[in-house]
Design a protein around this motif. Structure first.
Motif, PDB file in Angstrom:
ATOM      1  N   THR A  87      39.442  45.639 -35.193  1.00 53.98           N
ATOM      2  CA  THR A  87      40.208  44.662 -34.417  1.00 53.98           C
ATOM      3  C   THR A  87      41.685  44.850 -34.732  1.00 53.98           C
ATOM      4  O   THR A  87      42.036  45.587 -35.657  1.00 53.98           O
ATOM      5  CB  THR A  87      39.778  43.217 -34.731  1.00 53.98           C
ATOM      6  OG1 THR A  87      39.958  42.960 -36.142  1.00 53.98           O
ATOM      7  CG2 THR A  87      38.315  42.988 -34.372  1.00 53.98           C
ATOM      8  N   TRP A  88      42.526  44.196 -33.985  1.00 54.67           N
ATOM      9  CA  TRP A  88      43.957  44.410 -34.166  1.00 54.67           C
ATOM     10  C   TRP A  88      44.753  43.214 -33.667  1.00 54.67           C
ATOM     11  O   TRP A  88      44.256  42.372 -32.915  1.00 54.67           O
ATOM     12  CB  TRP A  88      44.413  45.673 -33.436  1.00 54.67           C
ATOM     13  CG  TRP A  88      44.149  45.622 -31.958  1.00 54.67           C
ATOM     14  CD1 TRP A  88      44.951  45.117 -30.974  1.00 54.67           C
ATOM     15  CD2 TRP A  88      42.949  46.090 -31.298  1.00 54.67           C
ATOM     16  NE1 TRP A  88      44.349  45.236 -29.744  1.00 54.67           N
ATOM     17  CE2 TRP A  88      43.125  45.834 -29.915  1.00 54.67           C
ATOM     18  CE3 TRP A  88      41.777  46.701 -31.736  1.00 54.67           C
ATOM     19  CZ2 TRP A  88      42.153  46.173 -28.977  1.00 54.67           C
ATOM     20  CZ3 TRP A  88      40.804  47.022 -30.799  1.00 54.67           C
ATOM     21  CH2 TRP A  88      40.988  46.771 -29.445  1.00 54.67           C
ATOM     22  N   GLU A  89      46.017  43.170 -34.122  1.00 58.20           N
ATOM     23  CA  GLU A  89      46.997  42.206 -33.645  1.00 58.20           C
ATOM     24  C   GLU A  89      48.287  42.957 -33.366  1.00 58.20           C
ATOM     25  O   GLU A  89      48.776  43.682 -34.232  1.00 58.20           O
ATOM     26  CB  GLU A  89      47.269  41.110 -34.681  1.00 58.20           C
ATOM     27  CG  GLU A  89      46.126  40.157 -34.929  1.00 58.20           C
ATOM     28  CD  GLU A  89      46.523  39.063 -35.914  1.00 58.20           C
ATOM     29  OE1 GLU A  89      47.330  38.190 -35.535  1.00 58.20           O
ATOM     30  OE2 GLU A  89      46.036  39.110 -37.057  1.00 58.20           O
ATOM     31  N   LEU A 143      34.978  52.028 -28.345  1.00 56.70           N
ATOM     32  CA  LEU A 143      35.855  51.147 -29.112  1.00 56.70           C
ATOM     33  C   LEU A 143      37.160  51.852 -29.437  1.00 56.70           C
ATOM     34  O   LEU A 143      38.250  51.275 -29.294  1.00 56.70           O
ATOM     35  CB  LEU A 143      35.159  50.700 -30.401  1.00 56.70           C
ATOM     36  CG  LEU A 143      36.012  49.878 -31.381  1.00 56.70           C
ATOM     37  CD1 LEU A 143      36.543  48.616 -30.718  1.00 56.70           C
ATOM     38  CD2 LEU A 143      35.211  49.534 -32.632  1.00 56.70           C
ATOM     39  N   VAL A 144      37.071  53.101 -29.866  1.00 55.04           N
ATOM     40  CA  VAL A 144      38.280  53.859 -30.201  1.00 55.04           C
ATOM     41  C   VAL A 144      39.157  54.040 -28.966  1.00 55.04           C
ATOM     42  O   VAL A 144      40.379  53.920 -29.017  1.00 55.04           O
ATOM     43  CB  VAL A 144      37.910  55.217 -30.824  1.00 55.04           C
ATOM     44  CG1 VAL A 144      39.156  56.063 -31.049  1.00 55.04           C
ATOM     45  CG2 VAL A 144      37.169  55.016 -32.135  1.00 55.04           C
ATOM     46  N   ALA A 145      38.516  54.317 -27.824  1.00 58.86           N
ATOM     47  CA  ALA A 145      39.277  54.506 -26.585  1.00 58.86           C
ATOM     48  C   ALA A 145      40.012  53.240 -26.163  1.00 58.86           C
ATOM     49  O   ALA A 145      41.028  53.308 -25.466  1.00 58.86           O
ATOM     50  CB  ALA A 145      38.345  54.963 -25.467  1.00 58.86           C
ATOM     51  N   SER A 146      39.497  52.084 -26.591  1.00 59.86           N
ATOM     52  CA  SER A 146      40.111  50.808 -26.201  1.00 59.86           C
ATOM     53  C   SER A 146      41.283  50.415 -27.095  1.00 59.86           C
ATOM     54  O   SER A 146      41.963  49.427 -26.802  1.00 59.86           O
ATOM     55  CB  SER A 146      39.060  49.691 -26.233  1.00 59.86           C
ATOM     56  OG  SER A 146      38.701  49.353 -27.575  1.00 59.86           O
ATOM     57  N   LEU A 147      41.530  51.168 -28.163  1.00 53.21           N
ATOM     58  CA  LEU A 147      42.615  50.812 -29.082  1.00 53.21           C
ATOM     59  C   LEU A 147      43.969  50.926 -28.395  1.00 53.21           C
ATOM     60  O   LEU A 147      44.205  51.869 -27.632  1.00 53.21           O
ATOM     61  CB  LEU A 147      42.582  51.726 -30.311  1.00 53.21           C
ATOM     62  CG  LEU A 147      41.349  51.618 -31.205  1.00 53.21           C
ATOM     63  CD1 LEU A 147      41.355  52.730 -32.247  1.00 53.21           C
ATOM     64  CD2 LEU A 147      41.290  50.264 -31.879  1.00 53.21           C
ATOM     65  N   VAL A 192      49.165  45.517 -36.450  1.00 58.36           N
ATOM     66  CA  VAL A 192      48.276  45.696 -37.596  1.00 58.36           C
ATOM     67  C   VAL A 192      46.851  45.817 -37.085  1.00 58.36           C
ATOM     68  O   VAL A 192      46.508  45.299 -36.018  1.00 58.36           O
ATOM     69  CB  VAL A 192      48.385  44.520 -38.598  1.00 58.36           C
ATOM     70  CG1 VAL A 192      49.781  44.427 -39.165  1.00 58.36           C
ATOM     71  CG2 VAL A 192      47.984  43.205 -37.946  1.00 58.36           C
ATOM     72  N   TYR A 193      46.015  46.507 -37.849  1.00 55.27           N
ATOM     73  CA  TYR A 193      44.619  46.674 -37.453  1.00 55.27           C
ATOM     74  C   TYR A 193      43.722  46.395 -38.649  1.00 55.27           C
ATOM     75  O   TYR A 193      44.138  46.506 -39.806  1.00 55.27           O
ATOM     76  CB  TYR A 193      44.365  48.078 -36.900  1.00 55.27           C
ATOM     77  CG  TYR A 193      44.764  49.198 -37.824  1.00 55.27           C
ATOM     78  CD1 TYR A 193      43.874  49.721 -38.766  1.00 55.27           C
ATOM     79  CD2 TYR A 193      46.048  49.737 -37.775  1.00 55.27           C
ATOM     80  CE1 TYR A 193      44.244  50.737 -39.614  1.00 55.27           C
ATOM     81  CE2 TYR A 193      46.430  50.756 -38.639  1.00 55.27           C
ATOM     82  CZ  TYR A 193      45.523  51.256 -39.545  1.00 55.27           C
ATOM     83  OH  TYR A 193      45.896  52.265 -40.401  1.00 55.27           O
TER      84      TYR A 193
END
Length: 488
Positions: free
Chosen positions: A275-277, A218-222, A228-229
């Motif tokens: 999650t993020w935008e 998950l962290v690698a996919s950021l 914003v997260y």
């Protein structure tokens, strides 16, 4: 080599609390080969509730060595070892702080048995040390004492190592990596660690800084982009909102920061999803974060949570032609709009006192000194006499305008145009008549000549003290790819 560590402390905040007991068991991957345990004189009183929890009293530590007296032994016994603990960031942060106070940079690779347990023994109702040990049959004697907890953590760690050995020894394709039935019979003494074990431990060390419920995938996919997260707990609830020009790097920084308190440890351990935008523009990210915090009120966001601003600073002109700054309660029935909205009348009054002092304004005219005669500052020669008509309105009002300019924007109406989420997009932030109206996204071919065109392209958001401060501070530094369009 692994140094399994547990400490007891005077409280949960490394910045102000101290260690009262430490225990270390050195494990070579097969068995315990060395150990150290000692009470530690913290140099301060142990709170009663800590004594009730641990059983460690002030009398017990009064003759114990101080930390600097056991520091060398701690360095020596952990030298060349991976630092292992249950919730490793808590114990490690305390030791780093204690060594830091001595002028020594204590640094070890770390491994968290909470995270490793979640990976190798999934589905447990709790991963607290006491409940986990009870559920998988590990004896725990001397709970909340360093030696008892460290020994139980050592037994847990030993079992986790054997689980990796078990899955290596069984036939290919047979998924029993999470079975504990044959654990104790596996991995005979002297056997070379299996590739599976080496990989599992290496992964645990690499991900030791991550919250136990967050996967490295998950962290690698950021994204390494602006936006914003959101941090979510296991129930999916948003518990924290943040913003950054590089979401990946910012979240890595979150997880790398040493634990400052039990609350910060609780926060990190409760993060289950991210999650993020994307926003494209840093200014939009700042404004959107502020809005989200006020709207969602996440449990671990403290700043900018206020969404109602019932007081403010108002500009009026009295019958003698003097401009008057006054603080007061905001009234929805009153069409008068404050220059700046504030959280309460006490804060508004304090804000106005600051402006009066800085710009040499009159306390009486600003409603801060109730009197029929001159204000107090006039009597001590700090007021130039506007309160008694000695200073002309023109010169006094010029200073009032300076004070207002320090609150308001340089221009009354303008649009900040910045980068969008893609190369084909732009962001727009609209300020009209001194008030933030909102932001939006438009195509890169978008052109507008009237302020109405920009107004139609944005989503409206509330203007408040926080948004005003964000925009003012942001405009002080020009950023690449952004421009400001001013409307007369």
């Amino acid at each position: 080599m692994y140094a399994i560590v547990d400490i007891e402390t005077t409280g949960g905040q490394p910045a102000q609390d101290r260690i009262t007991e430490i225990a270390i068991f050195v494990h070579d991957g097969e068995k315990i080969i060395d150990q150290f345990s000692s009470l530690v004189n913290p140099g301060r009183q142990i709170p009663a509730f800590i004594t009730q929890l641990t059983g460690i009293t002030n009398d017990m530590v009064s003759d114990a060595p101080k930390f600097h007296e056991v520091a060398r032994r701690i360095v020596e016994i952990t030298e060349g070892c991976v630092f292992v603990a249950h919730n490793v960031r808590f114990d490690y942060s305390f030791l780093k702080k204690e060594f830091g106070d001595l002028g020594y940079n204590y640094s070890r690779k770390t491994l968290c048995t909470v995270r490793l347990s979640r990976s190798l023994i999934p589905g447990q109702p709790s991963y607290s040390l006491g409940k986990l040990c009870k559920n998988i049959g590990i004896p725990l004697e001397g709970r909340h004492r360093a030696a008892g907890d460290a020994h139980a953590t050592t037994l847990l760690f030993d079992k986790l190592l054997k689980i990796t050995q078990e899955s290596e020894d069984l036939p290919h394709g047979q998924d029993t990596s999470h079975t504990l039935a044959r654990v104790d019979a596996l991995a005979p003494a002297g056997k070379k660690p299996s590739p599976k074990r080496v990989a599992a431990v290496a992964a645990a060390i690499k991900t030791a800084l991550l919250p136990p419920l967050v996967s490295p995938e998950l962290v690698a996919s950021l994204p390494q982009a602006t936006g914003v997260y959101y941090f979510h707990n296991e129930a999916g609830e948003i518990i924290y909102v943040g913003k950054s020009i590089n979401i990946f790097k910012r979240i890595q920084q979150h997880f790398a920061i040493d634990v400052k308190s039990r609350k910060s440890l609780e926060f990190k351990n409760s993060i289950a999803d991210i999650t993020w935008e994307l926003t494209g523009s840093e200014l939009v990210a700042l404004l959107y974060e502020s809005h989200l915090i006020k709207h969602l009120k996440p449990a671990y966001n403290r700043a900018q949570r206020r969404s109602v601003f019932p007081a403010g600073i108002y500009l009026r002109t009295n019958e003698d032609g003097y401009k008057v700054l006054a603080y007061g309660r905001a009234d929805a029935r009153n069409m008068e709009i404050p220059i700046i909205a504030l959280g309460n009348q006490y804060k508004a009054q304090g804000f106005l006192y600051h402006k009066v002092a800085k710009y040499n304004l009159c306390q009486k005219l600003c409603g801060l000194y109730k009197t029929q005669g001159p204000c107090f500052d006039y009597q001590v020669h700090r007021c130039q006499g506007a309160c008694v008509g000695q200073e002309p309105p023109e010169t006094y009002n010029a200073r009032v305008d300076e004070a207002i300019d320090s609150i308001r924007y340089e221009h009354e109406s303008f649009v900040v145009i910045g980068p969008g989420r893609t190369e084909q997009e732009k962001t727009i932030v609209l300020v009209e008549n001194g008030y933030y109206r909102g932001f939006g996204y438009v195509d890169e071919t978008f052109t507008a000549r009237r302020i109405q065109d920009f107004r139609d392209a944005i989503k409206p958001y509330s203007d408040n003290k926080d948004t005003q401060q964000i925009i003012r501070q942001y405009l002080r530094t020009k950023r690449k790819g952004e421009r400001v369009k001013v409307f007369a």
